[in-house]
Motif scaffolding. Sequence first.
Motif, PDB file in Angstrom:
ATOM      1  N   TYR A   1      -7.431   8.879   4.811  1.00  0.00           N
ATOM      2  CA  TYR A   1      -8.386   7.780   4.953  1.00  0.00           C
ATOM      3  C   TYR A   1      -8.163   6.765   3.829  1.00  0.00           C
ATOM      4  N   TYR A   2      -8.393   5.478   4.157  1.00  0.00           N
ATOM      5  CA  TYR A   2      -8.328   4.442   3.116  1.00  0.00           C
ATOM      6  C   TYR A   2      -9.454   3.428   3.349  1.00  0.00           C
ATOM      7  N   TYR A   3      -9.870   2.797   2.267  1.00  0.00           N
ATOM      8  CA  TYR A   3     -10.809   1.671   2.341  1.00  0.00           C
ATOM      9  C   TYR A   3     -10.311   0.616   1.355  1.00  0.00           C
ATOM     10  N   ASP A   4     -10.043  -0.581   1.873  1.00  0.00           N
ATOM     11  CA  ASP A   4      -9.511  -1.679   1.066  1.00  0.00           C
ATOM     12  C   ASP A   4     -10.666  -2.580   0.636  1.00  0.00           C
TER      13      ASP A   4
ATOM     14  N   TYR B   1      -8.139   5.786  -1.527  1.00  0.00           N
ATOM     15  CA  TYR B   1      -7.411   6.745  -0.691  1.00  0.00           C
ATOM     16  C   TYR B   1      -8.104   8.099  -0.825  1.00  0.00           C
TER      17      TYR B   1
ATOM     18  N   ALA C   1     -10.310  11.892  -4.102  1.00  0.00           N
ATOM     19  CA  ALA C   1     -10.006  10.486  -3.825  1.00  0.00           C
ATOM     20  C   ALA C   1      -9.447   9.825  -5.076  1.00  0.00           C
TER      21      ALA C   1
ATOM     22  N   GLY D   1       0.810  -1.210   0.000  1.00  0.00           N
ATOM     23  CA  GLY D   1       0.000   0.000   0.000  1.00  0.00           C
ATOM     24  C   GLY D   1       0.846   1.265   0.000  1.00  0.00           C
TER      25      GLY D   1
ATOM     26  N   GLU E   1     -11.140  -0.489   6.650  1.00  0.00           N
ATOM     27  CA  GLU E   1     -10.948   0.941   6.456  1.00  0.00           C
ATOM     28  C   GLU E   1     -10.168   1.496   7.638  1.00  0.00           C
TER      29      GLU E   1
ATOM     30  N   THR F   1     -18.770   2.701   2.559  1.00  0.00           N
ATOM     31  CA  THR F   1     -17.801   3.135   3.574  1.00  0.00           C
ATOM     32  C   THR F   1     -18.504   3.956   4.655  1.00  0.00           C
TER      33      THR F   1
ATOM     34  N   ILE G   1      -3.476  12.792   2.834  1.00  0.00           N
ATOM     35  CA  ILE G   1      -4.150  11.522   2.561  1.00  0.00           C
ATOM     36  C   ILE G   1      -4.459  10.924   3.932  1.00  0.00           C
TER      37      ILE G   1
ATOM     38  N   VAL H   1      -7.710  -0.212  -3.481  1.00  0.00           N
ATOM     39  CA  VAL H   1      -7.800   0.527  -2.221  1.00  0.00           C
ATOM     40  C   VAL H   1      -8.141   1.981  -2.525  1.00  0.00           C
TER      41      VAL H   1
END
Length: 506
Positions: free
Chosen positions: A451-454, A437, A429, A246, A460, A419, A449, A435
Amino acid sequence: MRLGSSFLLALLCLLGPATGDSVTLTPEPATTSLLQPDFTSSSISGSRSGSSFSTRADSASGPQPFSNFTGSKDDRGTCVCSVALPDTTFPVERVERLEFTAHILSEKFQKELSKVKEYVQLISIYEKKLINLTVRVEIMEKDSISYTELDFELIKLEVKEMEKLIIRLKDSFSGSSEIVDRLEVEIRNMTLLVEKLQTLDKNNVLAIRRDILALKDKLKACEASKSETAPVSPPAPAPGTCAHGGVVNISRPFVVQLNWRGFSYKYGAWGRDYSPENPDKGLYWVAPLNTDGRILEYYQLHNTMDDLLLYRYAKQYRITYGQGSGTAVYKNNMYVNWYNTGNIAKVNLTTNTVSVTQNLPYAAYNNRFSYANVGWQDIDLAVDESGLWVIYSTESSTGNIVISKLNDTTLLVLNTWHTNQYKPSVSNAFMVCGVLYATRTMNTRTEEIFYYYDTNTGKEGRLSIIMQKMQENVQSINYHPFEQKLFVYNDGYLLNYDLIFKQEPY
């Protein structure tokens, strides 16, 4: 005092003793004259015939100050005569006006005379410059051709030496170096400029040489500070693969240029086409919105980065249905939000025609849940190693971000993830290896940057990767899997960022 009174007194003195009569003079209205009569030089004579007489001025002794006249006696024996006298009042007001006018004319004349003197001096200076220039041109005509050709050959050799040095510098850095990449682009631009100038104008040698010396100084400074740079970044994964853990960092921005439509076009997007079949062959695209920040009407395509930098060989197209900055390009097709709807359009870049349109189920649009500081981007298209994505919100998600994987051929939704991140609080984003970002604004020069959600694991979380920027607002972010760069549209400027990945997987 009027001179007519003196004349009457003199007349009475002459006529009184001769006739023994008393004379009463009744003057008629005077006539105006600008000449002063000279009474001292005039002789006056008179004669009587019965009861009448006449007088006249002696014309031989000077100009006549008045006209001839006749007289007569009344019932009482009084001599009565009429005399027409000239108006001898001195015209003082007219003389004053004349003097004032003469003064103004004198001042104007002096000003014009001073200008003429200045012009004479300037002409003398320019004449000397022209003579000097003529001498220089004569010298250039005699031997400048061989001299400039030799200088251009020397310049080419110097540029080649710098190219070799930059290659060695790149090899010595294990990872990405923004300074070295920027110098490489400048050297490449210098090579193109030298070739172009050699064909157009062989008398720009000194200007080119100054630029080359400046580039040499930058290279020397870069080489000298090589050991003082930041800690070595981990080696980049193979282009187009996800053999990493990542995104963990990002480079400083590299300013490519201002968008081709100008500073007023602050909203838009740009990037590079990605195709897994030909990952390194994609064209570059720039799509500024109109000044209203909503309508996408024109876009340009460039085959290479050099063409984009030099504004050459651009192919410009027009569409009438694009909305917002959420544009993405994948496999030679541009994907846009159709104007005033929740639909997505697929535009073939070869023919500039729409091949597919598809409604995005339940998607909010028309500024219902756009990004912070950026309007009309409720539907944001994205590309990563695995294909085409769309980032949006729905009413049922209460404005939180929804991620959907799309079939790039039919635009049908393949899968969807929800999310817990509210979309209007996010500035923008992008997707990398499945993923999401998300960024947010820290201040006018910094994004984070955060926040992330995979979508691979459904996890997340929070991040804190500082992202520098040139202008206040970020309008769009597009990722290119092969170059592993972010293409950012920042208030009209086109920026590049290198992503730095974690070596081991999660």
